[in-house]
Design a protein around this motif. Structure first.
Motif, PDB file in Angstrom:
ATOM      1  N   UNK A 127       0.849  -1.188   0.000  1.00 44.58           N
ATOM      2  CA  UNK A 127       0.000   0.000   0.000  1.00 44.58           C
ATOM      3  C   UNK A 127       0.886   1.239   0.000  1.00 44.58           C
ATOM      4  N   UNK A 128       0.369   2.344  -0.553  1.00 42.57           N
ATOM      5  CA  UNK A 128       1.194   3.560  -0.632  1.00 42.57           C
ATOM      6  C   UNK A 128       0.593   4.685   0.213  1.00 42.57           C
ATOM      7  N   UNK A 129       1.492   5.441   0.844  1.00 46.69           N
ATOM      8  CA  UNK A 129       1.093   6.572   1.690  1.00 46.69           C
ATOM      9  C   UNK A 129       1.869   7.803   1.243  1.00 46.69           C
ATOM     10  N   UNK A 130       1.136   8.850   0.889  1.00 42.07           N
ATOM     11  CA  UNK A 130       1.768  10.079   0.420  1.00 42.07           C
ATOM     12  C   UNK A 130       1.614  11.185   1.467  1.00 42.07           C
ATOM     13  N   UNK A 131       2.730  11.849   1.786  1.00 42.42           N
ATOM     14  CA  UNK A 131       2.693  13.034   2.647  1.00 42.42           C
ATOM     15  C   UNK A 131       2.557  14.234   1.717  1.00 42.42           C
ATOM     16  N   UNK A 132       1.509  15.016   1.925  1.00 38.85           N
ATOM     17  CA  UNK A 132       1.208  16.092   0.987  1.00 38.85           C
ATOM     18  C   UNK A 132       1.181  17.464   1.654  1.00 38.85           C
ATOM     19  N   UNK A 133       1.818  18.437   0.988  1.00 38.66           N
ATOM     20  CA  UNK A 133       1.714  19.851   1.395  1.00 38.66           C
ATOM     21  C   UNK A 133       1.611  20.687   0.116  1.00 38.66           C
ATOM     22  N   UNK A 134       1.252  21.943   0.263  1.00 41.96           N
ATOM     23  CA  UNK A 134       1.154  22.815  -0.912  1.00 41.96           C
ATOM     24  C   UNK A 134       2.559  23.097  -1.459  1.00 41.96           C
ATOM     25  N   UNK A 135       2.681  23.351  -2.767  1.00 44.06           N
ATOM     26  CA  UNK A 135       3.986  23.678  -3.353  1.00 44.06           C
ATOM     27  C   UNK A 135       4.649  24.884  -2.678  1.00 44.06           C
ATOM     28  N   UNK A 136       3.822  25.865  -2.257  1.00 45.57           N
ATOM     29  CA  UNK A 136       4.373  27.067  -1.595  1.00 45.57           C
ATOM     30  C   UNK A 136       5.100  26.673  -0.301  1.00 45.57           C
ATOM     31  N   UNK A 137       4.468  25.761   0.453  1.00 48.40           N
ATOM     32  CA  UNK A 137       5.061  25.315   1.715  1.00 48.40           C
ATOM     33  C   UNK A 137       6.314  24.477   1.449  1.00 48.40           C
ATOM     34  N   UNK A 138       6.278  23.659   0.397  1.00 49.29           N
ATOM     35  CA  UNK A 138       7.459  22.870   0.007  1.00 49.29           C
ATOM     36  C   UNK A 138       8.651  23.788  -0.223  1.00 49.29           C
ATOM     37  N   UNK A 139       8.403  24.866  -0.976  1.00 52.37           N
ATOM     38  CA  UNK A 139       9.481  25.792  -1.333  1.00 52.37           C
ATOM     39  C   UNK A 139      10.015  26.501  -0.090  1.00 52.37           C
ATOM     40  N   UNK A 140       9.104  27.051   0.743  1.00 58.24           N
ATOM     41  CA  UNK A 140       9.581  27.818   1.911  1.00 58.24           C
ATOM     42  C   UNK A 140      10.287  26.905   2.925  1.00 58.24           C
ATOM     43  N   UNK A 141       9.743  25.702   3.167  1.00 56.65           N
ATOM     44  CA  UNK A 141      10.382  24.783   4.131  1.00 56.65           C
ATOM     45  C   UNK A 141      11.758  24.332   3.660  1.00 56.65           C
ATOM     46  N   UNK A 142      11.843  23.938   2.384  1.00 52.53           N
ATOM     47  CA  UNK A 142      13.108  23.393   1.879  1.00 52.53           C
ATOM     48  C   UNK A 142      14.173  24.462   1.767  1.00 52.53           C
ATOM     49  N   UNK A 143      13.794  25.660   1.305  1.00 51.55           N
ATOM     50  CA  UNK A 143      14.822  26.705   1.163  1.00 51.55           C
ATOM     51  C   UNK A 143      15.349  27.135   2.530  1.00 51.55           C
ATOM     52  N   UNK A 144      14.470  27.104   3.563  1.00 44.94           N
ATOM     53  CA  UNK A 144      14.935  27.420   4.930  1.00 44.94           C
ATOM     54  C   UNK A 144      15.817  26.297   5.471  1.00 44.94           C
ATOM     55  N   UNK A 145      15.334  25.053   5.300  1.00 47.67           N
ATOM     56  CA  UNK A 145      16.046  23.888   5.858  1.00 47.67           C
ATOM     57  C   UNK A 145      17.431  23.723   5.234  1.00 47.67           C
TER      58      UNK A 145
END
Length: 207
Positions: A127-145
């Motif tokens: 079975x597959x499980x996807x963790x989902x967030x908005x693209x905007x949040x992806x960008x802000x979280x990753x660029x900070x991290x």
């Protein structure tokens, strides 16, 4: 012994690691593709020996370990070398992950794979499980991290499967837009569901 496997994935910066660790806190074994990918080219591994035989000693650091920066430079400028490397590493990674799944002693196992659908590894899971967030949040979280420019993160997002396609292929989705408590309750519900499914699966396949 048949094991019930949950394939956990999500785009960059979606919070896969956080979700995986919440399952680990509930006693579930994690098999992480990124960790395995490092293990199969570790010092003394047959993977590293084959890479050295192909590219020469210049591909190693003074310590004998793989010089990832040098390797990256070669494969990004030469598609055929990237293909050679993928043909070597993908089967090794797959084989090692499945070995780790088999020796896991939790009721089910979480396979954490960033490119689960892209690399066809969803074929290995129940079975597959996807963790989902908005693209905007992806960008802000990753660029900070990772302390990188937002444009660089957008480039990575565009190189992955689209959010729509990922969600279409998901058997279950965790929404990681909110607070940690909200995330924990989503994980707890899924944990109960997976325990029940794993128990049925085991009864059916291990009789």
């Amino acid at each position: 012994m048949a094991k019930y496997i949950v394939g956990l994935t999500g785009g960059i910066g979606s919070g896969k690691t956080t979700v995986a660790n919440l399952f680990a806190e509930l006693g579930i074994t994690l098999v992480d593709a990124d960790i395995v990918a490092r293990e199969v080219v570790a010092l003394g591994s047959s993977g590293l020996e084959q890479i050295k035989a192909h590219f020469g000693d210049k591909i190693c650091l003074a310590s004998g370990e793989l010089n990832r920066a040098a390797l990256r430079e070669i494969i990004f400028s030469d598609k055929s070398q990237l293909e050679w490397l993928n043909n070597l590493l993908h089967p090794l990674i797959r084989q090692t992950m499945l070995q780790q799944v088999q020796i896991a002693d939790s009721e089910y196992v979480i396979l954490v794979v960033p490119l689960l659908f892209e690399n066809g590894l969803d074929r290995l899971v129940n079975t597959t499980l996807v963790v989902d967030v908005s693209p905007e949040l992806q960008v802000s979280r990753t660029s900070q991290r990772d302390n990188v420019a937002p444009t660089q993160v957008e480039h990575i997002i565009n190189s992955q499967i689209s959010r729509e396609k990922r969600l279409q292929q998901a058997d279950a989705v965790i929404n990681n837009q909110g607070e940690l408590a909200e995330l924990q309750s989503q994980v707890a519900l899924l944990h109960d569901k997976y325990l029940a499914q794993a128990s049925l699966y085991e009864t059916k396949h291990n009789d």
